[in-house]
Design a protein around this motif. Structure first.
Motif, PDB file in Angstrom:
ATOM      1  N   ARG A 248       0.758  -0.940  -0.012  1.00 12.24           N
ATOM      2  CA  ARG A 248      -0.110   0.089  -0.018  1.00 12.24           C
ATOM      3  C   ARG A 248       0.300   1.267  -0.136  1.00 12.24           C
ATOM      4  NH1 ARG A 248      -4.577   1.216  -2.059  1.00 12.24           N
ATOM      5  NH2 ARG A 248      -6.322   0.528  -1.036  1.00 12.24           N
ATOM      6  N   HIS A 249       0.824   2.188  -0.867  1.00 10.51           N
ATOM      7  CA  HIS A 249       0.740   3.072  -0.664  1.00 10.51           C
ATOM      8  C   HIS A 249       0.967   4.472  -0.121  1.00 10.51           C
ATOM      9  CE1 HIS A 249       2.565   0.911  -4.093  1.00 10.51           C
ATOM     10  NE2 HIS A 249       4.297   1.750  -3.856  1.00 10.51           N
ATOM     11  N   PHE A 250       1.281   5.351   0.731  1.00 18.76           N
ATOM     12  CA  PHE A 250       0.741   6.571   1.547  1.00 18.76           C
ATOM     13  C   PHE A 250       1.564   8.180   1.676  1.00 18.76           C
ATOM     14  CE2 PHE A 250      -0.306   3.164   3.552  1.00 18.76           C
ATOM     15  CZ  PHE A 250      -1.275   2.752   3.578  1.00 18.76           C
ATOM     16  N   ARG A 251       1.054   9.130   1.247  1.00 20.76           N
ATOM     17  CA  ARG A 251       1.340  10.163   0.820  1.00 20.76           C
ATOM     18  C   ARG A 251       0.709  11.555   1.727  1.00 20.76           C
ATOM     19  NH1 ARG A 251       1.009  12.725  -4.521  1.00 20.76           N
ATOM     20  NH2 ARG A 251       2.658  10.837  -5.028  1.00 20.76           N
ATOM     21  N   ILE A 252       2.053  12.316   2.486  1.00 21.73           N
ATOM     22  CA  ILE A 252       1.102  13.299   3.830  1.00 21.73           C
ATOM     23  C   ILE A 252       2.148  14.732   2.790  1.00 21.73           C
ATOM     24  CG2 ILE A 252       2.108  13.827   5.487  1.00 21.73           C
ATOM     25  CD1 ILE A 252       2.758  11.606   7.410  1.00 21.73           C
ATOM     26  N   LYS A 253       1.051  15.222   3.310  1.00 21.44           N
ATOM     27  CA  LYS A 253       1.040  16.865   2.592  1.00 21.44           C
ATOM     28  C   LYS A 253       0.770  17.575   3.812  1.00 21.44           C
ATOM     29  CE  LYS A 253       1.472  20.210  -0.654  1.00 21.44           C
ATOM     30  NZ  LYS A 253       0.895  20.228  -2.520  1.00 21.44           N
ATOM     31  N   CYS A 254       1.266  18.187   3.950  1.00 23.97           N
ATOM     32  CA  CYS A 254       1.382  19.564   5.554  1.00 23.97           C
ATOM     33  C   CYS A 254       1.524  21.308   4.985  1.00 23.97           C
ATOM     34  CB  CYS A 254       2.024  19.283   6.711  1.00 23.97           C
ATOM     35  SG  CYS A 254       2.125  17.654   7.698  1.00 23.97           S
ATOM     36  N   SER A 255       0.739  21.808   5.545  1.00 22.97           N
ATOM     37  CA  SER A 255       0.445  22.958   4.951  1.00 22.97           C
ATOM     38  C   SER A 255       0.285  24.455   6.774  1.00 22.97           C
ATOM     39  CB  SER A 255      -0.866  23.197   4.684  1.00 22.97           C
ATOM     40  OG  SER A 255      -1.481  24.065   4.198  1.00 22.97           O
ATOM     41  N   GLU A 256       0.676  25.314   6.032  1.00 18.30           N
ATOM     42  CA  GLU A 256       0.951  26.067   6.962  1.00 18.30           C
ATOM     43  C   GLU A 256       0.150  27.919   6.413  1.00 18.30           C
ATOM     44  OE1 GLU A 256       0.542  27.346   9.656  1.00 18.30           O
ATOM     45  OE2 GLU A 256       1.645  29.329  10.104  1.00 18.30           O
ATOM     46  N   LEU A 257      -1.013  28.880   7.192  1.00 21.63           N
ATOM     47  CA  LEU A 257      -1.494  29.360   6.782  1.00 21.63           C
ATOM     48  C   LEU A 257      -2.387  29.323   5.609  1.00 21.63           C
ATOM     49  CD1 LEU A 257       0.749  32.167   7.192  1.00 21.63           C
ATOM     50  CD2 LEU A 257      -1.214  32.130   8.127  1.00 21.63           C
ATOM     51  N   ASN A 258      -3.167  28.262   5.333  1.00 18.43           N
ATOM     52  CA  ASN A 258      -3.844  27.535   4.876  1.00 18.43           C
ATOM     53  C   ASN A 258      -3.882  27.492   3.326  1.00 18.43           C
ATOM     54  OD1 ASN A 258      -7.371  26.964   4.880  1.00 18.43           O
ATOM     55  ND2 ASN A 258      -7.108  28.327   2.965  1.00 18.43           N
ATOM     56  N   GLY A 259      -2.913  26.559   3.525  1.00 17.20           N
ATOM     57  CA  GLY A 259      -1.926  26.534   1.805  1.00 17.20           C
ATOM     58  C   GLY A 259      -1.095  27.671   1.532  1.00 17.20           C
ATOM     59  N   ARG A 260      -0.510  28.261   1.909  1.00 20.97           N
ATOM     60  CA  ARG A 260       0.243  29.112   1.612  1.00 20.97           C
ATOM     61  C   ARG A 260       1.633  29.036   1.459  1.00 20.97           C
ATOM     62  NH1 ARG A 260       0.475  35.747   3.991  1.00 20.97           N
ATOM     63  NH2 ARG A 260      -1.509  35.240   3.132  1.00 20.97           N
ATOM     64  N   TYR A 261       2.114  28.277   1.939  1.00 20.67           N
ATOM     65  CA  TYR A 261       2.923  27.221   2.539  1.00 20.67           C
ATOM     66  C   TYR A 261       2.984  25.705   3.041  1.00 20.67           C
ATOM     67  CZ  TYR A 261       4.582  32.023   3.249  1.00 20.67           C
ATOM     68  OH  TYR A 261       4.739  33.766   4.084  1.00 20.67           O
ATOM     69  N   THR A 262       3.745  24.903   2.247  1.00 20.70           N
ATOM     70  CA  THR A 262       3.316  24.274   1.757  1.00 20.70           C
ATOM     71  C   THR A 262       4.392  22.820   2.180  1.00 20.70           C
ATOM     72  OG1 THR A 262       3.197  23.822  -0.497  1.00 20.70           O
ATOM     73  CG2 THR A 262       1.241  24.000   0.747  1.00 20.70           C
ATOM     74  N   SER A 263       4.254  22.128   2.557  1.00 18.89           N
ATOM     75  CA  SER A 263       5.859  20.659   2.487  1.00 18.89           C
ATOM     76  C   SER A 263       6.069  19.979   1.725  1.00 18.89           C
ATOM     77  CB  SER A 263       5.623  19.792   3.944  1.00 18.89           C
ATOM     78  OG  SER A 263       3.871  19.157   3.513  1.00 18.89           O
ATOM     79  N   ASN A 264       6.783  19.158   1.556  1.00 14.62           N
ATOM     80  CA  ASN A 264       7.472  18.336   0.607  1.00 14.62           C
ATOM     81  C   ASN A 264       5.851  17.371  -0.042  1.00 14.62           C
ATOM     82  OD1 ASN A 264       8.523  17.662   3.136  1.00 14.62           O
ATOM     83  ND2 ASN A 264       9.381  16.602   1.494  1.00 14.62           N
ATOM     84  N   GLU A 265       5.993  16.516  -0.242  1.00 12.86           N
ATOM     85  CA  GLU A 265       5.433  14.910  -0.352  1.00 12.86           C
ATOM     86  C   GLU A 265       6.394  14.198   0.223  1.00 12.86           C
ATOM     87  OE1 GLU A 265       3.311  15.174  -4.292  1.00 12.86           O
ATOM     88  OE2 GLU A 265       2.232  15.801  -4.074  1.00 12.86           O
ATOM     89  N   PHE A 266       6.137  13.379   1.322  1.00 11.45           N
ATOM     90  CA  PHE A 266       6.335  12.958   1.561  1.00 11.45           C
ATOM     91  C   PHE A 266       5.307  11.506   1.490  1.00 11.45           C
ATOM     92  CE2 PHE A 266       7.096   9.215   5.229  1.00 11.45           C
ATOM     93  CZ  PHE A 266       8.219   9.200   4.829  1.00 11.45           C
ATOM     94  N   ASN A 267       6.228  10.585   0.878  1.00 13.31           N
ATOM     95  CA  ASN A 267       5.908   8.833   0.007  1.00 13.31           C
ATOM     96  C   ASN A 267       6.294   7.804   0.510  1.00 13.31           C
ATOM     97  OD1 ASN A 267       4.182  10.159  -1.904  1.00 13.31           O
ATOM     98  ND2 ASN A 267       6.234  10.280  -3.631  1.00 13.31           N
ATOM     99  N   LEU A 268       5.043   6.763   1.018  1.00 15.42           N
ATOM    100  CA  LEU A 268       5.592   5.555   1.837  1.00 15.42           C
ATOM    101  C   LEU A 268       4.736   4.201   1.379  1.00 15.42           C
ATOM    102  CD1 LEU A 268       6.138   4.687   4.660  1.00 15.42           C
ATOM    103  CD2 LEU A 268       3.872   4.885   5.640  1.00 15.42           C
ATOM    104  N   GLU A 269       5.821   3.448   1.667  1.00 14.10           N
ATOM    105  CA  GLU A 269       4.980   1.888   0.381  1.00 14.10           C
ATOM    106  C   GLU A 269       5.460   1.080   1.767  1.00 14.10           C
ATOM    107  OE1 GLU A 269       6.726  -1.435  -2.511  1.00 14.10           O
ATOM    108  OE2 GLU A 269       7.606   0.520  -2.410  1.00 14.10           O
ATOM    109  N   VAL A 270       4.472   0.434   1.597  1.00 15.90           N
ATOM    110  CA  VAL A 270       4.195  -0.645   3.038  1.00 15.90           C
ATOM    111  C   VAL A 270       4.094  -1.954   2.713  1.00 15.90           C
ATOM    112  CG1 VAL A 270       2.974  -1.505   4.884  1.00 15.90           C
ATOM    113  CG2 VAL A 270       3.167   0.898   5.079  1.00 15.90           C
ATOM    114  N   SER A 271       4.912  -2.645   2.639  1.00 14.63           N
ATOM    115  CA  SER A 271       4.854  -3.781   1.941  1.00 14.63           C
ATOM    116  C   SER A 271       4.606  -5.271   2.842  1.00 14.63           C
ATOM    117  CB  SER A 271       6.401  -4.071   0.981  1.00 14.63           C
ATOM    118  OG  SER A 271       6.655  -2.985   0.219  1.00 14.63           O
ATOM    119  N   VAL A 272       3.961  -6.048   2.570  1.00 16.35           N
ATOM    120  CA  VAL A 272       3.321  -7.523   3.054  1.00 16.35           C
ATOM    121  C   VAL A 272       3.890  -8.578   2.759  1.00 16.35           C
ATOM    122  CG1 VAL A 272       1.000  -9.064   3.812  1.00 16.35           C
ATOM    123  CG2 VAL A 272       0.756  -6.392   2.850  1.00 16.35           C
TER     124      VAL A 272
END
Length: 955
Positions: free
Chosen positions: A764-788
């Motif tokens: 399964r693949h997931f992605r995190i993205k965070c924000s400050e000031l309602n999207g004015r400043y956003t973070s990088n896209e952190f991708n995660l892969e979880v295998s079984v």
């Protein structure tokens, strides 16, 4: 004359004057002398002379001549000397001819007219007496000699001042702006007087007369030229020019207009600077007006910025939580998203949180967002900017409306604008009380149609309804009663920007459209906002300030409006007023203020002493330029790939996705070179900074979650204790609310993924993205892969034979010869048979104990929940070979987490053949050990029972 003198000789001879001898000779001589030199020389009584300076010749009028009546008697009739009487006179008189008596007056040293222009002295003539030794000489009477020194033009004119300066007012013609003056050191009027002045500089609008008066020949303009510099020279009456020209500087000042001086139109503000003075050098010019008092109004105009101020920071829910509002707020105009899609079609004004309604649009609020029946207590809040209603007969402009969806057209509650009046409609349901009830509440306010942003709060505590506008309380000027509404089973439709007309029309449609802008429209059922919360919500982070209130002085009165955008100061002393205005400053407490212009306006009202007409002070129009803040670079990092056994996905705790997630924010700072002599460019360094976040989204990649078999989970306690909220859907998990980066880290580290049927799941693949000031400043896209990690299934017989055949010392018991001999032996078993039976029993016992311990370790493994928080090594064990020796360390209660698929297969097969009693004992021991485990779920007595064949490991 000579003839006359010769006539005296016979006379003297007849008188017997001659030479003699003896003692009587001298007597005779004296007698003869007395008889011969009996007349005094004669000269004129006065003489007038002229001498040129630096010359020795004096020209006398009349000429210097002495006469003697004793002529032609020798000596007695001759002139031997002219004597001058006076002290230290630079003149002398000489005899040119004794006989004729001619003389000359001359200078003994150079004569300087600048030292003395005239000389007057006495002169006498002396004859030669009676002999060559000038004995018994006679002197003439005293004559007065007056000599005038004639000047030579040896000196040039010089100016008394090296430079002259004057200030003139534009638009006037002056007879004399200033007067220059030159002097000449020559002594004579001809050479010592200045006869003319002349302007040397060409093409200047000035002229000068012979007296040195400078005037302008045309009207001067301050805008054309502020200052003129001209050179002027002077001429004496001998036409000798000045040795050095003089500089004349003429400053042109504008016509005195009362107003503020020494202020700049643009004031720059660097974020984080605190309080910055707006006019540090300003002062008021009254043009000598008799001012008795003055009132100054300084206004920071930000009505064109978003919601009237720099408020576009966080969502309305986040702002209300920051201000301490109670939970349960419902945002009716959220930013468009997949979850809040009813605002997608609306026009956006200046940001995604401000919506503009043009009279043709309305939005339907989905069912279930707001409760159908509001209680007697609720609160409606909104930001609204509205102008005069279009048209002669203005129609109702609906802000919020809850009406019948079909059949009828009843309005259950509504908020609308009509003829610049704000009206709130609340129709209560019929409850057998056949009485009128308050139904419409009207407020008439100028701010409703002033085209500026205002914050409105309608607090309902039926039958009392109170309006707060910009923090101030307003009671309704009109309350209209109406009958209650009879209950019905007709569904209701809540709308924004227009009212839904579902009945009494051919086709249901929107009506009563709103014209204006709305933002942060919320409703809070069952709650009322406090005055403190309302003031916080409408407060602005930027405004006017006063530095050092203590130094304003007792004569200054000042007043701020609630939002500190208007400051009024009043005083009767111009100096105190100047100092007070110099202390007015701009402040912005936001860490990342919105860059751009903030307009400033300063207006003044002046009162004068006993005058009907007083001076008028023009307004100041300036602006504050808020510079761009340093942009943060928000970075997410952590483990981006790992494997977990399928059993862990099936467990109640699931798999922790982000055990070591880290959020860091940095900004780039230019570092000056250490060597000041070098011209190398400044190097950039990264520095960490702390600030808040307002949301983090965990997105599921590769297809949404199947709610029948998988989900993302997070304990609500993890959110509430950190004052954050979250929404969960098949597309992912959204965490929102204003909080520090560390709070978001702690919450993200508790996100779990569960899957009840992971057999068909590879990863399964997931992605995190965070924000400050309602999207004015956003973070990088952190991708995660979880295998079984799946178990490999093999047939039971092969698995058992494999276990039995593995130990080499048991192979001898499977020979056919040994089995045949046992079957045909006598009733008394042989020693070999006994040994074989005992060995087989020991083997079965050992295998059972191994399976039991393996099962215990497996149960411990799948119940571990917190172990993933630690930074662990995730093994890529595709090429890993593990050999299990069931004879080794029987007392070890557990094993390591890294199990191969073959081990899990063996555990499953052997577990199926174990007895129910052993399973019961396993469960009891599991519960005891589970209760004694620490945070990471590992017993201190567990030892790794795996022998790693690491010959094929990649490192």
């Amino acid at each position: 004359m000579l003839t006359g003198r010769l006539c005296w000789v016979p006379l003297l001879l007849a008188l017997g004057v001659g030479s003699g001898s003896g003692g009587g000779e001298s007597g005779r001589r004296r007698l003869l002398a007395a008889k011969v030199n009996k007349h005094k020389p004669w000269i004129e009584t006065s003489y007038h002379g002229v001498i040129t300076e630096n010359n020795d010749t004096v020209i006398l009028d009349p000429p210097l001549v002495a006469l003697d009546k004793d002529a032609p008697v020798p000596f007695a009739g001759e002139i031997c000397a002219f004597k001058i009487h006076g002290q230290e006179l630079p003149f002398e008189a000489v005899v040119l001819n004794k006989t004729s008596g001619e003389g000359r007056l001359r200078a003994k040293s150079p004569i300087d007219c600048e030292l003395q222009k005239e000389y007057t002295f006495i002169i006498q003539a002396y004859d030669c007496g009676t002999g060559p030794r000038e004995t018994a000489w006679k002197k003439s009477h005293k004559a007065v000699v007056h000599i005038q020194v004639k000047d030579v033009n040896e000196f040039a004119p010089t100016f008394k001042e090296p430079a002259y300066k004057a200030i003139v007012t534009e638009g006037k013609i002056y007879d004399s702006i200033l007067q220059v003056e030159a002097i000449d050191e020559d002594c004579s009027p001809q050479y010592s007087q200045i006869c003319n002045y002349e302007i040397v500089t060409t093409d200047v609008p000035f002229a000068i007369d012979r007296n040195g008066n400078v005037r302008n020949t045309e009207k001067l303009s301050y805008d054309k030229q502020h200052q003129y510099e001209i050179l002027v020279t002077a001429y004496d009456c001998g036409q000798k020019p000045a040795a050095q020209d003089t500089l004349v500087q003429v400053d042109v000042k504008p016509v005195c207009k009362p107003g503020w001086q020494d202020w700049t139109k643009r004031i720059e503000y660097q974020p984080g600077s605190g309080s910055v003075p707006l006019f540090p050098s300003i002062h008021l010019e009254t043009c000598d007006g008799a001012v008795s008092s003055i009132q100054i109004t300084t206004e920071l105009q930000t009505n064109y910025i978003g919601k009237g101020c720099d408020r576009e920071t966080y969502s309305e829910k986040s702002l209300q939580k920051l201000c301490g509002a109670s939970s349960g707020i419902i945002d009716l105009l959220p930013s468009p998203s997949a979850a809040t899609n009813w605002t997608i079609g609306l026009l956006v004004d200046s940001s995604e949180m401000i919506f503009k309604f043009d009279g043709r649009q309305g939005a339907k609020i989905p069912d279930g967002v707001v409760p159908k029946n509001l209680t007697d207590q609720f609160t409606i809040t909104m930001w609204m900017k509205h102008g005069p209603s279009p048209g002669v007969r203005a129609e109702k402009e609906t802000i919020l409306c809850n009406s019948d969806k079909t059949e009828m057209n009843r309005h259950h509650y509504a908020l609308y604008v009509h003829n610049c009046r704000l009206v709130f409609l609340l129709r209560k349901d019929f409850d057998q009380a056949d009485t009128f009830r308050p139904a419409e509440f009207h407020w008439k306010l100028d701010q409703i149609c002033d085209k500026e942003w205002h914050y409105y709060v309608i607090n309902v505590e039926f039958p009392v309804v109170t309006l707060y506008m910009d923090g101030a309380t307003y009671e309704p000027y009109l309350v209209t009663n109406d009958w209650p509404i009879h209950p019905s089973h007709i569904a209701m439709q809540l709308t924004v920007g227009a009212c839904w007309q579902g009945g009494e029309v051919t086709k249901p449609r929107f009506a009563q459209f709103f014209h204006g802008s709305l933002a942060s429209l919320t409703i809070r059922p069952g709650k009322m906002d406090s005055q403190k919360v309302i003031s916080c919500l409408q407060a602005c982070k930027e405004g006017l300030d006063i530095n050092s209130l203590e130094s304003l002085g007792q004569g200054i009165k000042y007043h701020f409006n609630p939002s500190q955008s208007v400051l009024v100061m009043e005083g009767d002393d111009i100096g105190n007023i100047n100092r007070a205005l110099q202390k007015v400053s701009y402040i912005n407490s936001r860490q990342f203020p919105t860059a751009g212009v903030r307009r400033l306006k300063v207006s003044s009202k002046v009162q004068c002493f006993g005058e009907d007409v007083c001076i008028s002070i023009p307004d100041i129009d300036a602006y504050v330029m808020v510079l761009q803040a340093v942009e943060p670079q928000i970075t997410l990092h952590g483990t981006d790939r790992f494997w977990r056994p399928a059993a862990q996905f099936e467990s109640a705790r699931g798999v922790i996705l982000f055990p070591d997630i880290k959020i860091v924010s940095t900004f780039t700072k230019a570092e000056a070179p250490s060597d000041l002599k070098t011209t190398a460019p400044k190097s950039a360094v990264l520095e960490e900074m702390l600030h808040n976040l307002d949301f983090c989204d965990i997105l599921v990649l590769g297809g949404d979650l199947d709610p029948r078999q998988e989900c993302l989970e997070l304990n609500h306690s993890e959110l509430h204790q950190r004052h954050l909220d979250a929404t969960n859907s098949t597309a992912g998990y959204s965490i929102y609310g204003v909080g520090s980066m560390s709070r978001y880290e702690q919450v993200l580290r508790h996100i779990r993924y569960r899957n009840w049927h992971p057999a068909a799941l590879e990863s399964r693949h997931f992605r995190i993205k965070c924000s400050e000031l309602n999207g004015r400043y956003t973070s990088n896209e952190f991708n995660l892969e979880v295998s079984v990690l799946h178990e490999v299934r093999v047939p039971d017989s092969e698995h058992v034979n494999h276990l039995i055949a593995q130990p080499p010392f048991l192979q001898s018991v499977h020979h056919p010869e040994s089995q045949t001999s046992i079957q045909h032996s006598s009733a008394v078993p042989s020693i070999a048979t006994v040994v074989i039976i005992i060995s087989v029993c020991m083997l079965v016992f050992v295998v059972a104990m191994g399976v039991y311990r393996v099962r215990i370790a497996h149960q411990h493994f799948i119940q571990e929940t917190e172990a993933a928080k630690e930074a662990e090594m995730d093994w890529d064990d595709s090429a890993l070979t593990i050999t299990v020796n069931p004879m080794e360390k029987h007392g070890a209660p557990g094993r390591g987490e890294e199990e191969t698929e073959e081990e899990e297969e063996e555990e499953a097969e052997e577990d199926s053949s174990s007895s129910s009693e052993s399973e019961g004992s396993e469960e009891e021991e599991e519960e005891e050990e589970g209760a004694g485990r620490g945070r990471h779920g590992q017993s201190g007595a567990r030892q790794a029972q795996l022998e790693w064949d690491d010959s094929t490991l990649p490192y």
